[in-house]
Write an enzyme that holds these catalytic residues in place. Sequence first.
Site, PDB file in Angstrom:
ATOM      1  N   CYS A  10     -93.199  37.131  -6.253  1.00 48.69           N
ATOM      2  CA  CYS A  10     -94.368  38.130  -6.326  1.00 48.69           C
ATOM      3  C   CYS A  10     -94.529  39.572  -4.603  1.00 48.69           C
ATOM      4  O   CYS A  10     -94.090  38.801  -4.147  1.00 48.69           O
ATOM      5  CB  CYS A  10     -95.158  36.989  -5.989  1.00 48.69           C
ATOM      6  SG  CYS A  10     -95.123  35.633  -7.146  1.00 48.69           S
ATOM      7  N   LYS A  22    -102.200  20.028 -18.980  1.00 44.01           N
ATOM      8  CA  LYS A  22    -104.114  20.473 -18.590  1.00 44.01           C
ATOM      9  C   LYS A  22    -104.410  19.858 -19.507  1.00 44.01           C
ATOM     10  O   LYS A  22    -104.853  19.429 -20.426  1.00 44.01           O
ATOM     11  CB  LYS A  22    -103.823  21.787 -19.324  1.00 44.01           C
ATOM     12  CG  LYS A  22    -103.236  23.096 -18.804  1.00 44.01           C
ATOM     13  CD  LYS A  22    -103.117  24.461 -19.201  1.00 44.01           C
ATOM     14  CE  LYS A  22    -102.744  25.675 -18.612  1.00 44.01           C
ATOM     15  NZ  LYS A  22    -101.318  24.742 -19.204  1.00 44.01           N
ATOM     16  N   ASP A  54    -104.066  22.711  -8.178  1.00 36.17           N
ATOM     17  CA  ASP A  54    -102.712  21.079  -7.784  1.00 36.17           C
ATOM     18  C   ASP A  54    -102.605  21.100  -6.970  1.00 36.17           C
ATOM     19  O   ASP A  54    -102.803  21.397  -5.585  1.00 36.17           O
ATOM     20  CB  ASP A  54    -101.672  22.088  -8.856  1.00 36.17           C
ATOM     21  CG  ASP A  54    -102.102  22.368 -10.217  1.00 36.17           C
ATOM     22  OD1 ASP A  54    -103.065  22.258 -10.408  1.00 36.17           O
ATOM     23  OD2 ASP A  54    -100.781  23.498 -10.146  1.00 36.17           O
ATOM     24  N   CYS A 112     -99.779  27.667  -3.673  1.00 36.91           N
ATOM     25  CA  CYS A 112     -99.168  28.378  -4.666  1.00 36.91           C
ATOM     26  C   CYS A 112     -98.931  26.522  -5.731  1.00 36.91           C
ATOM     27  O   CYS A 112     -97.894  26.335  -4.893  1.00 36.91           O
ATOM     28  CB  CYS A 112     -98.497  29.282  -4.394  1.00 36.91           C
ATOM     29  SG  CYS A 112     -97.221  29.384  -5.971  1.00 36.91           S
ATOM     30  N   ASP A 145    -104.478  20.307 -14.078  1.00 35.47           N
ATOM     31  CA  ASP A 145    -103.220  20.555 -14.587  1.00 35.47           C
ATOM     32  C   ASP A 145    -102.694  19.381 -13.943  1.00 35.47           C
ATOM     33  O   ASP A 145    -102.573  19.079 -13.062  1.00 35.47           O
ATOM     34  CB  ASP A 145    -102.639  21.437 -14.365  1.00 35.47           C
ATOM     35  CG  ASP A 145    -101.474  21.858 -15.099  1.00 35.47           C
ATOM     36  OD1 ASP A 145    -101.026  21.141 -16.182  1.00 35.47           O
ATOM     37  OD2 ASP A 145    -101.134  22.791 -15.650  1.00 35.47           O
ATOM     38  N   ARG A 203     -93.421  22.151 -22.570  1.00 33.23           N
ATOM     39  CA  ARG A 203     -93.615  20.663 -22.543  1.00 33.23           C
ATOM     40  C   ARG A 203     -94.569  20.420 -23.094  1.00 33.23           C
ATOM     41  O   ARG A 203     -94.972  19.504 -24.109  1.00 33.23           O
ATOM     42  CB  ARG A 203     -95.249  20.828 -21.104  1.00 33.23           C
ATOM     43  CG  ARG A 203     -96.319  20.011 -21.338  1.00 33.23           C
ATOM     44  CD  ARG A 203     -96.657  19.358 -19.883  1.00 33.23           C
ATOM     45  NE  ARG A 203     -96.201  19.183 -18.812  1.00 33.23           N
ATOM     46  CZ  ARG A 203     -96.223  19.858 -17.659  1.00 33.23           C
ATOM     47  NH1 ARG A 203     -97.011  21.045 -17.279  1.00 33.23           N
ATOM     48  NH2 ARG A 203     -94.884  19.497 -16.757  1.00 33.23           N
ATOM     49  N   TYR A 204     -95.256  21.595 -24.317  1.00 36.47           N
ATOM     50  CA  TYR A 204     -96.285  21.427 -24.954  1.00 36.47           C
ATOM     51  C   TYR A 204     -95.521  21.832 -26.394  1.00 36.47           C
ATOM     52  O   TYR A 204     -94.425  22.590 -26.817  1.00 36.47           O
ATOM     53  CB  TYR A 204     -97.215  22.932 -25.373  1.00 36.47           C
ATOM     54  CG  TYR A 204     -98.269  22.293 -24.343  1.00 36.47           C
ATOM     55  CD1 TYR A 204     -98.806  21.343 -24.074  1.00 36.47           C
ATOM     56  CD2 TYR A 204     -98.053  23.164 -22.662  1.00 36.47           C
ATOM     57  CE1 TYR A 204    -100.025  20.906 -23.043  1.00 36.47           C
ATOM     58  CE2 TYR A 204     -99.514  23.080 -21.500  1.00 36.47           C
ATOM     59  CZ  TYR A 204     -99.881  22.387 -21.808  1.00 36.47           C
ATOM     60  OH  TYR A 204    -100.824  22.081 -20.493  1.00 36.47           O
ATOM     61  N   CYS A 212     -99.518  33.302  -2.177  1.00 39.06           N
ATOM     62  CA  CYS A 212    -101.228  32.483  -2.506  1.00 39.06           C
ATOM     63  C   CYS A 212    -101.117  31.135  -2.342  1.00 39.06           C
ATOM     64  O   CYS A 212     -99.717  30.057  -2.407  1.00 39.06           O
ATOM     65  CB  CYS A 212    -101.511  32.270  -3.859  1.00 39.06           C
ATOM     66  SG  CYS A 212    -101.359  33.673  -5.234  1.00 39.06           S
ATOM     67  N   ARG A 270     -95.328  26.197 -27.460  1.00 43.30           N
ATOM     68  CA  ARG A 270     -95.142  27.599 -26.517  1.00 43.30           C
ATOM     69  C   ARG A 270     -94.506  26.691 -25.499  1.00 43.30           C
ATOM     70  O   ARG A 270     -94.195  25.508 -25.066  1.00 43.30           O
ATOM     71  CB  ARG A 270     -96.784  27.775 -26.035  1.00 43.30           C
ATOM     72  CG  ARG A 270     -97.754  27.114 -25.387  1.00 43.30           C
ATOM     73  CD  ARG A 270     -98.438  26.656 -25.546  1.00 43.30           C
ATOM     74  NE  ARG A 270    -100.312  26.431 -25.492  1.00 43.30           N
ATOM     75  CZ  ARG A 270    -100.310  25.576 -25.967  1.00 43.30           C
ATOM     76  NH1 ARG A 270     -99.294  24.325 -26.481  1.00 43.30           N
ATOM     77  NH2 ARG A 270    -101.513  24.372 -24.894  1.00 43.30           N
ATOM     78  N   ARG A 310     -95.478  26.495  -7.566  1.00 38.87           N
ATOM     79  CA  ARG A 310     -94.599  26.653  -7.742  1.00 38.87           C
ATOM     80  C   ARG A 310     -94.354  27.600  -6.079  1.00 38.87           C
ATOM     81  O   ARG A 310     -93.522  27.569  -6.331  1.00 38.87           O
ATOM     82  CB  ARG A 310     -95.067  27.907  -8.713  1.00 38.87           C
ATOM     83  CG  ARG A 310     -94.695  26.690  -9.595  1.00 38.87           C
ATOM     84  CD  ARG A 310     -93.915  27.651 -11.436  1.00 38.87           C
ATOM     85  NE  ARG A 310     -94.598  27.358 -12.368  1.00 38.87           N
ATOM     86  CZ  ARG A 310     -95.749  27.702 -13.243  1.00 38.87           C
ATOM     87  NH1 ARG A 310     -95.608  29.116 -12.263  1.00 38.87           N
ATOM     88  NH2 ARG A 310     -96.527  27.134 -13.871  1.00 38.87           N
TER      89      ARG A 310
END
Length: 373
Positions: free
Chosen positions: A123, A339, A295, A130, A332, A110-111, A127, A114, A132
Amino acid sequence: MTQADIFRKAFYPHVSKAEWSDWHWQLANRLTTAEQIARLFAPNNDEWQSLRQTNAFPTAITPYYASLLSESPLRKTMLPSLMEKNVSPGETDDPLGEEPCMVAPGLVHRYPDRVLFLATEYCSAYCRYCTRSRLVGRHALCHDGTPLKSRWEKALDYIRSHTEVRDVLVSGGDPLTMSDEALDYLLKALRQIKHVEMIRIGSKVPAVLPMRITPALMKTIKKYHPVFFSLHFTHPDEMTPETIRACERIADAGIPAGSQTVLLKGVNDDAETLKKLMHELLKARVRPYYLFQCDPIAGSMHFRVPVSKGIELINALRGYTSGYAVPTYAIDIPGGGGKIIINDQRCVGRDGDFLLLKNFENTIYRYPDPLPE
Ligand SMILES: *Cc1c(COP(=O)(O)O)cnc(C)c1O
């Protein structure tokens, strides 16, 4: 005895400290069903009903992390709620709009300089908020049965051929749940790419599975410096002797670690809790990095705090404690905006050649700043 030791003796009387401290044992004994969870906590009606349903997003808690939960606000970050069924306006399954930026399976670019490398979908603990959850715990990236290493190859090829990529953020899922051997393979492949200057690993392992931070793992990672960690911490209750030890091992291995915290209603949305978390992190040599607005993942409204409150909380830190203890508050943006840093307005105007600036106590000061001719 730590809180985890007391919990182990009460609920796992036949498990030795050595077994408990083996991260493989923790993963093999994760709590995933209503019955397993009910043996350790008394679920309330909402938690119980939600646990009994088939939720698209799985529940999984390591026994270690479970030992912290029963009396802690962290409990609602791990136990599902029927409120997850309420999808509010603006909420989606891909709130960051990552899918259109997937340049290879599991690689988000996206950037400019990076990339985000989603190395695994697994995981050790899931969470509820989450971002994702469309991917993790579901084998969404390897649904066709492609082995991990051959999926990585496409992402590695992309990075090899894009010389502008100088920073690779390995995340997921949680990369530190992979074996030392798999991590070594991936880090070595990334290090062999000349233009990759730094590697970052995003992980919640020090909070939920601190026994994974073994001397052998640190030795493996050190070989590929500069490697940074972006860790996920939520609440001061996570800063147990086990987790502090893990953070100290990370610092001793020369790995600079930052912490990313998600602002969560009823969990960490008060100034004292946040300040305490930031101070505890610094004591363990982890530098607060981002404070994220939660998010808009589908069914997460019950976790979200108004942005105005988030600004208030950041203002309660800035100036009142060490600058190192103040994370950057960011949203985000849905739809792939990336962000965006949220700041209170500090530059409140101009008086001729002077800027008018407001300090942390809301006093206005004049600063000489003549406009160019
Ligand atoms: C957050 C993020 C990064 C890293 O951003 P930094 O501000 O450099 O920490 C990179 N790529 C994607 C897609 C991200 O979401």
